[in-house]
Design a protein around this motif. Structure first.
Motif, short mmCIF file in Angstrom:
data_model
loop_
_atom_site.label_atom_id
_atom_site.label_comp_id
_atom_site.label_asym_id
_atom_site.label_seq_id
_atom_site.Cartn_x
_atom_site.Cartn_y
_atom_site.Cartn_z
N HIS A 120 -2.92 15.92 10.14
CA HIS A 120 -3.39 15.75 8.89
C HIS A 120 -3.98 17.16 8.09
N ARG A 121 -4.09 18.09 8.84
CA ARG A 121 -4.32 19.44 8.35
C ARG A 121 -3.05 19.86 7.81
N ASN A 122 -2.25 19.74 8.50
CA ASN A 122 -0.87 20.03 7.80
C ASN A 122 -0.36 19.33 6.54
N TYR A 123 -0.61 18.13 6.67
CA TYR A 123 -0.37 17.17 5.59
C TYR A 123 -1.31 17.54 4.37
N ALA A 124 -2.38 17.92 4.49
CA ALA A 124 -3.14 18.41 3.21
C ALA A 124 -2.61 19.73 2.73
N ARG A 125 -2.19 20.57 3.50
CA ARG A 125 -1.37 21.63 3.06
C ARG A 125 -0.18 21.51 2.41
N GLU A 126 0.46 20.33 3.04
CA GLU A 126 1.81 20.31 2.12
C GLU A 126 1.19 19.49 0.71
N TYR A 127 0.38 18.57 0.54
CA TYR A 127 -0.22 18.12 -0.82
C TYR A 127 -0.67 19.22 -1.57
N ILE A 128 -1.19 20.28 -1.27
CA ILE A 128 -1.49 21.04 -2.03
C ILE A 128 -0.49 22.02 -2.54
N ASP A 129 0.55 22.32 -1.62
CA ASP A 129 1.68 23.12 -2.16
C ASP A 129 2.38 22.41 -2.88
N ALA A 130 2.58 21.09 -2.77
CA ALA A 130 3.17 20.07 -3.97
C ALA A 130 2.52 20.26 -5.32
N GLY A 131 1.32 20.67 -5.41
CA GLY A 131 0.52 20.77 -6.61
C GLY A 131 -0.76 19.86 -6.53
N ALA A 132 -1.54 19.41 -5.43
CA ALA A 132 -2.68 19.04 -5.59
C ALA A 132 -3.70 20.10 -5.70
N ILE B 223 1.00 -1.28 -0.04
CA ILE B 223 -0.10 0.10 -0.04
C ILE B 223 0.98 1.36 0.13
N ALA B 224 0.66 2.24 -0.57
CA ALA B 224 1.36 3.52 -0.68
C ALA B 224 0.79 4.27 0.66
N GLU B 225 1.93 4.40 1.40
CA GLU B 225 1.66 5.28 2.53
C GLU B 225 1.88 6.57 2.75
N THR B 226 1.42 7.23 3.81
CA THR B 226 1.49 8.58 4.16
C THR B 226 1.66 9.04 5.64
N TYR B 227 2.28 8.04 6.19
CA TYR B 227 2.81 8.31 7.73
C TYR B 227 3.49 9.52 7.71
N GLU B 228 4.34 9.69 6.41
CA GLU B 228 5.15 11.09 6.38
C GLU B 228 4.57 11.43 5.08
N THR B 229 5.20 12.59 4.54
CA THR B 229 4.77 13.17 3.21
C THR B 229 5.83 13.02 2.20
N LYS B 230 6.83 12.63 2.44
CA LYS B 230 7.88 12.66 1.66
C LYS B 230 7.55 12.11 -0.02
N ARG B 231 7.27 10.92 0.20
CA ARG B 231 6.99 10.11 -1.08
C ARG B 231 5.65 10.59 -1.48
N THR B 232 4.63 10.92 -0.96
CA THR B 232 3.15 11.59 -1.44
C THR B 232 3.55 12.83 -2.55
N VAL B 233 4.32 13.70 -1.65
CA VAL B 233 4.65 15.03 -2.29
C VAL B 233 5.46 14.92 -3.52
N ALA B 234 6.32 13.79 -3.51
CA ALA B 234 7.02 13.79 -4.78
C ALA B 234 6.30 13.14 -5.97
N ALA B 235 5.31 12.25 -5.53
CA ALA B 235 4.29 11.60 -6.61
C ALA B 235 3.35 12.86 -6.89
N ILE B 236 2.84 13.71 -6.11
CA ILE B 236 1.89 14.89 -6.66
C ILE B 236 2.88 15.59 -7.44
N ALA B 237 4.07 16.12 -7.23
CA ALA B 237 4.84 16.92 -8.14
C ALA B 237 4.94 16.46 -9.27
N SER B 238 5.38 14.91 -9.50
CA SER B 238 5.60 14.29 -10.77
C SER B 238 4.24 14.28 -11.41
#
Length: 433
Positions: free
Chosen positions: A312-324, A271-286
């Motif tokens: 999780h509110r902070n994570y959502a902001r990171e996702y958006i900053d990455a391009g979501a 499963i693609a995990e998001t216990y931290e945001t590094k790989r999710t942020v990279a996937a979004i940017a790509s």
């Protein structure tokens, strides 16, 4: 690997919509004919000496139906046929498909447009607790009261909360272990679903065998998926759908995974995990490099909590900053609120959708979230309130609808929902993208 919806999948959805509209038109014509016949009969009866009260009442509901094919604007969705024969005019004498001569405004055909409509629901479990109902009433039963909400959007998405398999080895050490039948998928597709996130805590309830079966059955049913894979590259890869000239990338990640070894890694399926945001942020940017819109569907939060964690509110902001462009949450099994960050929308949890729930509890509250977006990622949101009654999502009206909208406003962050469900950032007026 980036995937995209096939041309045949687009045609299937367009054909289903054409059949629905054609059926509606035929029904209206038949109703109109019956009304004319009835009116002529009543006129004859009046001439034959019947009392004055025996005449057709003007302005009634029946007449309104003739004047307005869509019926009264009460927001309720009516069941519609999903298994109608193809239009005889669409094939030649030898059975070959002829070119489609319908207007270019048909949904799902990939034509260019300035706007695209995307819709979302929360957790779906078409099996397990509701197996008895599905076997008795049919696998299409859960969708019968909300077909219009599911079939109208250009792309419809949700979270599949169980593996689809007839095999598998049940996982040990977790309180709930699920599975569903492959027979559940064609009705789910026919209801309008295009893409499902598999990134959740139940994806490997039946081991890797169950995960691979789920992927295979979804492919066979023509439904896209993301969030799992044979390694982390596959699990984090977006599923890309093309409609109305837009490329929309869907990424699925989970912050709720029972065991560490179930996380996808370089040489590990899972499963693609998001216990931290590094790989999710990279996937979004790509994904953002090639897609017009990026949607992140994330499994997170606490069961039955109507507010998200600050983490999780902070994570959502990171996702958006990455391009979501939109972040859609699931897992708490109850509705949570909405937030707007830098002009992008976050829905922290859409609750249960196809589930065994008590309709009088918060777990019975649900709905379909509609988003209309342009290529700049500017979207308007509308939430359609529903309640799960007997495993069927059912649209709410009147006071019940307003109460749910008011409750969502009270648990949202800096936004309110108006009486029609439009999600409005406080201090701004609602406007189209």
């Amino acid at each position: 690997m980036t995937l995209s919806r096939s041309e045949s999948r687009q045609k299937e959805k367009a054909q289903r919509e054409k059949r629905r509209r054609r059926t509606l038109s035929i029904s209206i014509v038949l109703i109109g004919t019956l009304l004319v016949v009835a009116a002529l009969g009543l006129t004859w009866g009046s001439k034959a000496g019947l009392p004055d009260w025996f005449s057709w009442p003007g302005g009634g509901a029946e007449q309104a139906l003739v004047n307005d094919p869509d019926g009264p604007d009460d927001g309720a969705a009516s069941p519609e046929p999903t298994d109608l024969p193809d239009d005889p005019a669409s094939t030649d004498e030898e059975g070959n498909e002829e070119p489609d001569a319908s207007p270019p405004a048909e949904e799902g055909t990939g034509e260019m447009s300035e706007l695209i409509s995307l819709s979302f629901v929360g957790d779906m479990m078409p099996g397990e607790y509701i197996n008895r109902i599905l076997l008795e009433k049919g696998y299409d039963f859960p969708y019968q009261k909300v077909l219009l909400y599911l079939s109208e959007p250009d792309i419809m998405a949700g979270n599949l909360e169980l593996p689809i398999t007839t095999r598998g080895t049940p996982i040990e050490g977790t309180p709930y272990v699920h599975k569903g039948s492959p027979e559940a998928l064609p009705p789910l597709r026919d209801a309008g679903f295009d893409v499902l996130s598999l990134a959740n805590n139940h994806a490997l309830d039946q081991g890797l065998e169950g995960m691979h079966d789920t992927m295979k059955h979804l492919q066979e049913a023509g439904i896209g998926y993301m969030g799992v894979g044979n390694n982390d590259a596959e699990a984090f890869a977006p599923y890309v759908m093309e409609a109305r000239g837009f490329k929309v990338a869907y990424i699925g990640v989970s912050g709720v995974i029972p065991y560490t070894h179930l996380k996808a890694d370089r040489n590990t399926p899972g499963i693609a995990e998001t216990y931290e945001t590094k790989r999710t942020v990279a996937a979004i940017a790509s994904a953002k490099e090639d897609a017009d819109l990026v949607i992140v569907m994330v499994h997170w939060g606490e069961d039955a909590a109507d507010k998200p964690k600050n983490l999780h509110r902070n994570y959502a902001r990171e996702y958006i900053d990455a391009g979501a462009d939109i972040v859609i949450g699931s897992h708490p099994h109850v509705l949570q609120g909405f937030e707007n960050y830098k002009g992008k929308w976050i829905a922290y949890s859409l609750g249960n959708f196809v589930y065994a729930t008590n309709p009088k509890s918060p777990q019975g509250d649900t709905g379909v979230l509609d988003a209309v977006c342009n290529k700049a990622g500017e979207c308007t949101l509308k939430f359609n309130p529903m309640n799960v009654i007997g495993s069927q999502p059912t649209p709410l009206e009147g006071e019940a609808k307003q109460q749910l909208l008011e409750r969502l406003s009270s648990i949202s962050f800096g936004v309110t929902l108006d009486s029609e469900g439009s999600v409005i950032q406080q201090g701004t007026a609602a406007k189209a993208p």
